[in-house]
Scaffold this motif. Structure first.
Motif, short mmCIF file in Angstrom:
data_model
loop_
_atom_site.label_atom_id
_atom_site.label_comp_id
_atom_site.label_asym_id
_atom_site.label_seq_id
_atom_site.Cartn_x
_atom_site.Cartn_y
_atom_site.Cartn_z
N PRO A 187 0.83 -1.22 0.00
CA PRO A 187 0.00 0.00 0.00
C PRO A 187 0.86 1.26 0.00
CG PRO A 187 -0.75 -1.57 1.66
CD PRO A 187 0.57 -2.06 1.17
N PHE A 188 0.45 2.27 -0.77
CA PHE A 188 1.16 3.55 -0.75
C PHE A 188 0.29 4.64 -0.14
CE2 PHE A 188 -0.87 2.95 -4.85
CZ PHE A 188 -1.55 4.14 -5.05
N LEU A 189 -0.92 4.24 0.32
CA LEU A 189 -1.80 5.15 1.05
C LEU A 189 -2.17 4.50 2.38
CD1 LEU A 189 -4.26 6.17 -1.82
CD2 LEU A 189 -2.50 7.61 -0.80
N ASP A 190 -2.30 5.32 3.41
CA ASP A 190 -2.71 4.81 4.71
C ASP A 190 -4.17 4.37 4.65
OD1 ASP A 190 -4.07 5.77 7.56
OD2 ASP A 190 -2.18 4.67 7.77
N LEU A 217 -13.26 15.19 -2.36
CA LEU A 217 -12.83 14.23 -3.36
C LEU A 217 -11.54 14.68 -4.05
CD1 LEU A 217 -13.77 11.55 -4.70
CD2 LEU A 217 -14.66 12.96 -6.55
N THR A 218 -11.47 15.96 -4.35
CA THR A 218 -10.27 16.49 -5.00
C THR A 218 -9.05 16.32 -4.10
OG1 THR A 218 -11.56 18.11 -6.26
CG2 THR A 218 -9.21 18.56 -5.99
N ARG A 219 -9.21 16.61 -2.82
CA ARG A 219 -8.11 16.45 -1.88
C ARG A 219 -7.62 15.00 -1.84
NH1 ARG A 219 -10.56 18.04 2.37
NH2 ARG A 219 -9.98 20.23 2.21
N HIS A 220 -8.56 14.07 -1.81
CA HIS A 220 -8.22 12.65 -1.77
C HIS A 220 -7.47 12.22 -3.04
CE1 HIS A 220 -8.56 8.32 -1.85
NE2 HIS A 220 -9.42 8.36 -2.84
N LEU A 221 -7.98 12.61 -4.20
CA LEU A 221 -7.36 12.19 -5.46
C LEU A 221 -6.01 12.87 -5.69
CD1 LEU A 221 -10.44 11.98 -7.86
CD2 LEU A 221 -9.15 10.09 -6.84
N GLU A 222 -5.86 14.11 -5.25
CA GLU A 222 -4.56 14.79 -5.38
C GLU A 222 -3.51 14.05 -4.56
OE1 GLU A 222 -3.40 17.13 -7.16
OE2 GLU A 222 -5.07 18.34 -7.89
N GLN A 223 -3.88 13.64 -3.36
CA GLN A 223 -2.94 12.89 -2.53
C GLN A 223 -2.60 11.54 -3.16
OE1 GLN A 223 -3.93 10.73 1.36
NE2 GLN A 223 -3.03 12.63 2.12
N SER A 224 -3.61 10.86 -3.68
CA SER A 224 -3.38 9.57 -4.34
C SER A 224 -2.44 9.74 -5.53
CB SER A 224 -4.71 8.97 -4.82
OG SER A 224 -5.57 8.72 -3.73
N LYS A 225 -2.65 10.78 -6.30
CA LYS A 225 -1.81 11.05 -7.47
C LYS A 225 -0.36 11.24 -7.06
CE LYS A 225 -1.35 15.17 -9.05
NZ LYS A 225 -1.56 16.51 -9.66
N GLU A 226 -0.11 12.10 -6.07
CA GLU A 226 1.26 12.40 -5.67
C GLU A 226 1.98 11.16 -5.16
OE1 GLU A 226 2.75 15.15 -6.32
OE2 GLU A 226 0.92 16.06 -7.11
N ARG A 227 1.28 10.35 -4.36
CA ARG A 227 1.93 9.17 -3.80
C ARG A 227 2.14 8.07 -4.82
NH1 ARG A 227 -0.66 8.78 2.35
NH2 ARG A 227 -0.10 10.91 2.94
#
Length: 251
Positions: A187-190, A217-227
């Motif tokens: 996993p790369f997300l907690d 939703l935008t905050r979640h996907l931005e974090q997913s993208k970066e990680r």
């Protein structure tokens, strides 16, 4: 090399009992379903060449039937065909993943606002059910089953926007991401953090608060993208380092 299990379909297709009737599945659709599932669950490696003769033999179908399925998979963004080299499993670069996520964020942010206006109680219940299943898997180390639930959550969100074209484009965008994610074992997300982020989206939808749903939703996907991009770049750098070490050892 592909590692998925294959159960060859019948000579013409497959018949399945549904209720009191028989449902016929065309052979091409059986092949398409088998390959699609293999691609999004790690049965093929990203960038792997599709060896048509070998694969058609494993599936027990003609190359013509296999090529029909591959053409559909290419339209879905899961494989790419080079006229002079053959067909390969998609293997987006980190830069391409960033582009895909940019489009996905714009699409899902719009979907969230639309869903806040249109979502039905049973659709909210379905989202919450998937989220509860995801939370129950917080102790599971395998990434694949959690990813399946995560994509299911986002697909349900897009369906709640009641826009067939949006849903079609979303599926095309997510195809290459699913192939790449299937190759990531850790996993790369907690998990707890991810569940909280999804819950914030559901809570905003329950309040019919479109701007809040979009923001969460935008905050979640931005974090997913970066990680995710960080993981892919690290893998690429490690691969280049191994290649350099191998080159040096042969000098």
């Amino acid at each position: 090399m592909s590692t998925f299990d294959i159960r060859p379909p019948g000579p013409e297709g497959e018949e399945r009992m549904i209720g009191e009737g028989i449902h016929y599945t065309p052979l091409r659709d059986e092949v398409l379903s088998t390959l699609h599932q293999a691609l999004i669950t790690g049965g093929f490696a990203a960038g792997e060449r599709i060896r048509e003769v070998e694969l058609a033999a494993r599936l027990g179908v003609s190359r013509g039937t296999l090529r029909e399925a591959l053409r559909q998979l290419e339209q879905e963004g899961l494989v790419v065909t080079n006229p002079h080299r053959g067909t390969f499993v998609v293997n987006p670069t980190p830069e391409e993943v960033e582009d895909i996520f940019g489009l996905r964020i714009a699409l899902e942010a719009y979907a969230a606002e639309e869903a806040a206006r249109k979502i039905a109680p049973e659709e909210l219940d379905a989202l919450q059910s998937v989220l509860d299943d995801l939370a129950a898997m917080s102790g599971v180390t395998a990434l694949a089953p959690r990813l399946e639930l995560d994509f299911q959550f986002h697909e349900l969100l897009c369906e709640a926007a009641d826009n067939a074209r949006l849903l079609h484009v979303w599926a095309e965008l997510c195809g290459p991401l699913r192939v790449l994610l299937a190759a990531i074992s850790k996993p790369f997300l907690d998990p707890s953090e991810t569940c909280d982020q999804h819950q914030h989206v559901v809570d905003a939808l329950r309040r019919r608060d479109g701007p809040a749903a979009r923001e969460e939703l935008t905050r979640h996907l931005e974090q997913s993208k970066e990680r995710m991009i960080a993981v892919l770049r690290a893998k690429r750098e490690n691969g280049l380092a191994r290649r350099d070490r191998l080159f040096e050892s042969r000098r």
